[in-house]
Design an enzyme around this catalytic site. Structure first.
Site, PDB file in Angstrom:
ATOM      1  N   LYS B  95       0.881  -1.171   0.000  1.00 19.39           N
ATOM      2  CA  LYS B  95       0.000   0.000   0.000  1.00 19.39           C
ATOM      3  C   LYS B  95       0.915   1.215   0.000  1.00 19.39           C
ATOM      4  CE  LYS B  95      -3.167   2.709   2.694  1.00 19.39           C
ATOM      5  NZ  LYS B  95      -3.688   2.948   4.044  1.00 19.39           N
ATOM      6  N   GLY B 156      -8.112   9.069   9.617  1.00 18.42           N
ATOM      7  CA  GLY B 156      -8.473   9.128  11.028  1.00 18.42           C
ATOM      8  C   GLY B 156      -9.471  10.205  11.393  1.00 18.42           C
ATOM      9  N   ALA B 182      -9.535   5.632   4.076  1.00 14.13           N
ATOM     10  CA  ALA B 182      -9.383   6.807   4.937  1.00 14.13           C
ATOM     11  C   ALA B 182     -10.642   7.651   5.060  1.00 14.13           C
ATOM     12  CB  ALA B 182      -8.239   7.707   4.480  1.00 14.13           C
ATOM     13  N   ASN B 204      -9.927   1.504   9.434  1.00 14.14           N
ATOM     14  CA  ASN B 204      -9.036   1.281  10.575  1.00 14.14           C
ATOM     15  C   ASN B 204      -9.565   2.031  11.811  1.00 14.14           C
ATOM     16  OD1 ASN B 204      -5.396   1.262  11.023  1.00 14.14           O
ATOM     17  ND2 ASN B 204      -6.982   1.003  12.524  1.00 14.14           N
ATOM     18  N   THR B 205      -9.442   3.355  11.782  1.00 18.60           N
ATOM     19  CA  THR B 205      -9.765   4.150  12.979  1.00 18.60           C
ATOM     20  C   THR B 205     -11.173   3.888  13.504  1.00 18.60           C
ATOM     21  OG1 THR B 205      -8.260   5.866  12.207  1.00 18.60           O
ATOM     22  CG2 THR B 205      -9.885   6.513  13.859  1.00 18.60           C
TER      23      THR B 205
END
Lengths: 66, 258
Positions: B95, B156, B182, B204-205
């Site tokens: 990535k 994030g 993202a 993710n976050t």
């Protein structure tokens, strides 16, 4: 002799190879990659890669990330 | 079924491993997510470093590992990071992530394109994190990237699909998978992106920092599957005016009915 590991000067014995670096840093060799003077050295070649005075070694580990 | 390069994925939810409270929470959340492609980062070993169990635990799961080049601020550093990651993880997938600015972590388009072209030449399967720029995404496709990973919002930030209209153009033009990466903060946002025809989403976050990451991982998996099902079922067209769903015969005043 002096070598530079992740920008820090370290003193070590004269006849060491790259495979000694994880011991020096007390880190798990399964989890790291190393480069000698900016050239990535694969794990199979660590023990045959002799270090010399002023060599620069970058040691990276795998960590969590997104 | 989603195919990227030579690999197929039944789950369209990809997950990151950062920001979890502990390795055990990360492990269980990834299990609950059903994710088959999971990102990791590379970091210089500190001279006094704590043991990190992340990789050892991830290797117990039936997943592909996707190292990122986070921390790289130019193409040269990213190429270096990719080669280091390949050496330790034995994967040629990467990535590609180059963000010189620490405040918004927005990807540098020029450096990303330069690095992508070089990494493809070196045999990497390159998945570049990039701005939601349709022209850049075409250029990344032309140099041989296996997918593009345009952002929904800054990393994030949990701000959702801020780039929605540009993602629509990217999806329309792309011949390679489009993975939104993202900024997705809620399962409903992930579902909306999937309904638009995005191929996969990297979260993710929003999972890692949820009160219950394991439950949130499962909810994201459901919403992404539902969004994809809706896309495949074929969403109806929208109209600016009403189109009646019932007969409009004015039977009460129609002479024919009296």
């Amino acid at each position: 002799m002096k070598i530079i590991v992740n920008d820090k000067v370290m003193n070590c014995a004269d006849a060491i190879d790259l495979a000694f670096i994880p011991t020096l840093l007390q880190c798990n060799p399964d989890n790291i990659a190393m480069a000698l003077n900016q050239t990535v050295i694969h794990k199979q070649a660590w023990s045959t890669t002799q270090l010399k005075e002023q060599d620069r070694i970058d040691v990276f580990q795998v960590v969590a990330g997104g | 079924m989603l195919t990227i390069a030579n690999k197929t994925f039944t789950s369209r939810l990809f997950t990151g491993t950062g920001k979890f409270r502990c390795v055990d929470s990360m492990f269980k959340a990834i299990q609950a997510s059903g994710s088959q492609l999971v990102t990791l980062a590379m970091k210089r070993v500190e001279h006094v470093s704590k043991p990190d169990e992340t990789l050892a635990r991830l290797r117990q799961l039936p997943i592909e590992l996707l190292p990122n080049t986070s921390g790289a601020t130019n193409a040269k550093q990213a190429i270096y990071a990719a080669n280091l990651a390949r050496a330790v993880l034995d994967t040629h997938w990467v990535k590609l992530e180059i963000h010189p600015d620490q405040r918004y972590l927005l990807p540098d388009p020029m450096e990303t394109l330069i690095a992508a072209e070089q990494l493809v030449k070196e045999g990497f399967v390159v998945l570049p994190y990039c701005g939601a720029d349709p022209v850049l995404c075409k250029r990344l496709e032309e140099v041989g990237c296996a997918a593009v990973m345009p952002l929904a919002a800054p990393i994030g930030s949990n701000r959702g699909l801020l780039t929605k209209e540009f993602l629509r153009i990217i999806i329309e033009q792309a011949n390679i998978p489009v993975i939104v990466d993202a900024g997705i903060g809620k399962p409903s946002e992930a579902m909306a992106a999937m309904e638009m025809g995005v191929d996969a989403i990297l979260v993710n976050t929003a999972i890692a920092t949820a009160h219950d990451p394991i439950r949130m991982a499962a909810v994201f998996a459901q919403s992404i599957k539902t969004g994809r099902d809706a896309f495949e079922a074929g969403l109806p067209r929208t109209h600016l005016t009403a189109l009646a769903s019932s007969p409009l015969t004015q039977f009460l005043s129609d002479p024919a009915c009296t």
